[in-house]
Design a protein around this motif. Structure first.
Motif, PDB file in Angstrom:
ATOM      1  N   UNK A  67       0.833  -1.199   0.000  1.00  0.00           N
ATOM      2  CA  UNK A  67       0.000   0.000   0.000  1.00  0.00           C
ATOM      3  C   UNK A  67       0.864   1.244   0.000  1.00  0.00           C
ATOM      4  N   UNK A  68       1.980   1.221   0.722  1.00  0.00           N
ATOM      5  CA  UNK A  68       2.896   2.366   0.714  1.00  0.00           C
ATOM      6  C   UNK A  68       3.479   2.602  -0.671  1.00  0.00           C
ATOM      7  N   UNK A  69       3.814   1.528  -1.392  1.00  0.00           N
ATOM      8  CA  UNK A  69       4.339   1.688  -2.753  1.00  0.00           C
ATOM      9  C   UNK A  69       3.300   2.330  -3.660  1.00  0.00           C
ATOM     10  N   UNK A  70       2.055   1.949  -3.516  1.00  0.00           N
ATOM     11  CA  UNK A  70       0.985   2.545  -4.323  1.00  0.00           C
ATOM     12  C   UNK A  70       0.883   4.035  -4.005  1.00  0.00           C
ATOM     13  N   UNK A  71       0.939   4.386  -2.725  1.00  0.00           N
ATOM     14  CA  UNK A  71       0.856   5.792  -2.331  1.00  0.00           C
ATOM     15  C   UNK A  71       2.022   6.592  -2.901  1.00  0.00           C
ATOM     16  N   UNK A  72       3.219   6.021  -2.854  1.00  0.00           N
ATOM     17  CA  UNK A  72       4.385   6.713  -3.396  1.00  0.00           C
ATOM     18  C   UNK A  72       4.248   6.938  -4.895  1.00  0.00           C
ATOM     19  N   UNK A  73       3.755   5.943  -5.622  1.00  0.00           N
ATOM     20  CA  UNK A  73       3.560   6.092  -7.069  1.00  0.00           C
ATOM     21  C   UNK A  73       2.525   7.169  -7.373  1.00  0.00           C
ATOM     22  N   UNK A  74       1.442   7.204  -6.588  1.00  0.00           N
ATOM     23  CA  UNK A  74       0.428   8.236  -6.797  1.00  0.00           C
ATOM     24  C   UNK A  74       1.002   9.624  -6.518  1.00  0.00           C
ATOM     25  N   UNK A  75       1.798   9.734  -5.451  1.00  0.00           N
ATOM     26  CA  UNK A  75       2.426  11.027  -5.146  1.00  0.00           C
ATOM     27  C   UNK A  75       3.359  11.454  -6.273  1.00  0.00           C
ATOM     28  N   UNK A  76       4.108  10.506  -6.826  1.00  0.00           N
ATOM     29  CA  UNK A  76       4.996  10.827  -7.954  1.00  0.00           C
ATOM     30  C   UNK A  76       4.204  11.339  -9.149  1.00  0.00           C
ATOM     31  N   UNK A  77       3.066  10.733  -9.417  1.00  0.00           N
ATOM     32  CA  UNK A  77       2.246  11.161 -10.554  1.00  0.00           C
ATOM     33  C   UNK A  77       1.692  12.554 -10.336  1.00  0.00           C
ATOM     34  N   UNK A  78       1.274  12.850  -9.117  1.00  0.00           N
ATOM     35  CA  UNK A  78       0.744  14.181  -8.804  1.00  0.00           C
ATOM     36  C   UNK A  78       1.855  15.211  -8.948  1.00  0.00           C
ATOM     37  N   UNK A  79       3.046  14.877  -8.466  1.00  0.00           N
ATOM     38  CA  UNK A  79       4.183  15.787  -8.541  1.00  0.00           C
ATOM     39  C   UNK A  79       4.510  16.104 -10.004  1.00  0.00           C
TER      40      UNK A  79
END
Length: 69
Positions: free
Chosen positions: A51-63
């Motif tokens: 779940x943390x990896x998914x959150x990190x990927x989503x944050x990268x996309x937003x950035x």
């Protein structure tokens, strides 16, 4: 992640009823299932890292989409 399952006879496999991210949601679901006393919650260990990896990927996309924070 939490799995709600129903215990059947002692010699049979349990039947999975639902999967929930939050324990509170799993408990609330069991509360809506009146008359099914054999429902049980069990935590699936080792899923938080995914779940943390998914959150990190989503944050990268937003950035990237915003051009920075």
């Amino acid at each position: 992640m939490y799995v709600v399952y129903q215990r059947m006879t002692p010699d049979s496999y349990p039947v999975m009823i639902g999967v929930f991210l939050m324990k509170a949601d799993a408990k609330a679901f069991i509360g809506t299932q009146a008359g099914i006393a054999s429902l049980t919650i069990e935590e699936v260990k080792g899923t938080w890292a995914y779940w943390n990896m998914i959150r990190e990927k989503l944050n990268d996309q937003v950035y990237v989409a915003d051009g920075g924070y």
